[in-house]
Design an enzyme around this catalytic site. Sequence first.
Site, PDB file in Angstrom:
ATOM      1  CB  CYS A   1      -0.915  -0.012   1.221  1.00 38.58           C
ATOM      2  SG  CYS A   1      -1.927   1.475   1.342  1.00 38.58           S
TER       3      CYS A   1
ATOM      4  CB  CYS B   1      -0.581   2.420   4.096  1.00 37.72           C
ATOM      5  SG  CYS B   1      -2.086   1.802   3.359  1.00 37.72           S
ATOM      6  CG  ASP B   2       3.268   1.023   4.429  1.00 38.86           C
ATOM      7  OD1 ASP B   2       2.793   1.475   5.478  1.00 38.86           O
ATOM      8  OD2 ASP B   2       3.098  -0.144   4.044  1.00 38.86           O
TER       9      ASP B   2
END
Length: 304
Positions: free
Chosen positions: A134, A137-138
């Site tokens: 992701c 997300c990261d």
Amino acid sequence: MNDLYDILICGGGPAGLTAGIYCARGGMRAAVLERMSIGGQAALPENIENYPGYGHIGGYELTDKMRAQAEALGAEILYDEAVSFSLKSKIKKLKTAAGKEYAARAVILALGAGARPLGAPGEAEFAGRGVSYCATCDGAFFREKVACVAGGGNTAAEDALYLARFTKKVYLIHRRDALRADAANVKKISAEPKIEVLWNTVVTEIAGGNAVERLKLKNTVTGAVSALATDALFVAVGQTPNTAVLNGTGVKLNESGYICVNEHMRTNIKRVYAAGDCTNAHLKQIVTACANGAVAASTAIQEL
Ligand SMILES: Cc1cc2nc3c(=O)[nH]c(=O)nc-3n(C[C@H](O)[C@H](O)[C@H](O)COP(=O)(O)OP(=O)(O)OC[C@H]3O[C@@H](n4cnc5c(N)ncnc54)[C@H](O)[C@@H]3O)c2cc1C
């Protein structure tokens, strides 16, 4: 056992939330069961450009509006994970990870899908230490660093474009000689100087110390092997449906694990319907997940 719902919807992504909206408006006692956070995969993208009515909207903002609309109309949201189902009898039952049991006259499966792993040695070992599924997300962990994205579809293209905004350099590693992404994304990729596409290339190993440091690559045409220094590998090579939980329930899945539905979103079991990315329906997008959820709810309401 809790009391009886008319319709239980499993999964709180766009398909499940839209089903919740339609069920509630149709006068049904309906609940949406979600194991993680509401919105599913659609909550992840920072910018959605192809949902009608919004030129640009964040995934979280869009799905939170869906949640609010479903709740305002009377659908309940239950935060728990369905771990087993009993679907063949007239009253459908499901058990949850928290040890609860719910019963309903109909069930809509809107379980969605998750990222498919690459299958390269080192992938599991470095997951969370440079290997991610992701970018939204990261990605921010790799500011001013080098990142690789494996894949050639829309998710891979969007991940590469997102990462290019703050990383030093992005390598998009694709096993073929052309991207499968939409023309609009292909155009943006070729216009982004920070992105270099490595065509006809596969990742054969992920290596490093405490975190990812390099990838071993193989050219699928020449067979040449090389090493590429990187801080991160974002895997975007497709999806796998969240349908393992249906094993033994009698719900018919296709050879790839997607739930087989007809145009009314009926499964092979009476009063069990499915919608969105967990089904064999063609396009896996927010707009189609919502459309499937609406059709599933409307069929369920008619058949109750
Ligand atoms: C990074 C990324 C970017 C994307 N960008 C776009 C875009 O720009 N435009 C677009 O149209 N589409 C985009 N998509 C695709 C889109 O997000 C999906 O097609 C859509 O979210 C599918 O909705 P769904 O409700 O079928 O499934 P999901 O969104 O996958 O939701 C399913 C939900 O079910 C829950 N669930 C699963 N199993 C259980 C269980 N046993 N019990 C309880 N809950 C369960 C999951 O936790 C999840 O929240 C993107 C996807 C990703 C990953």
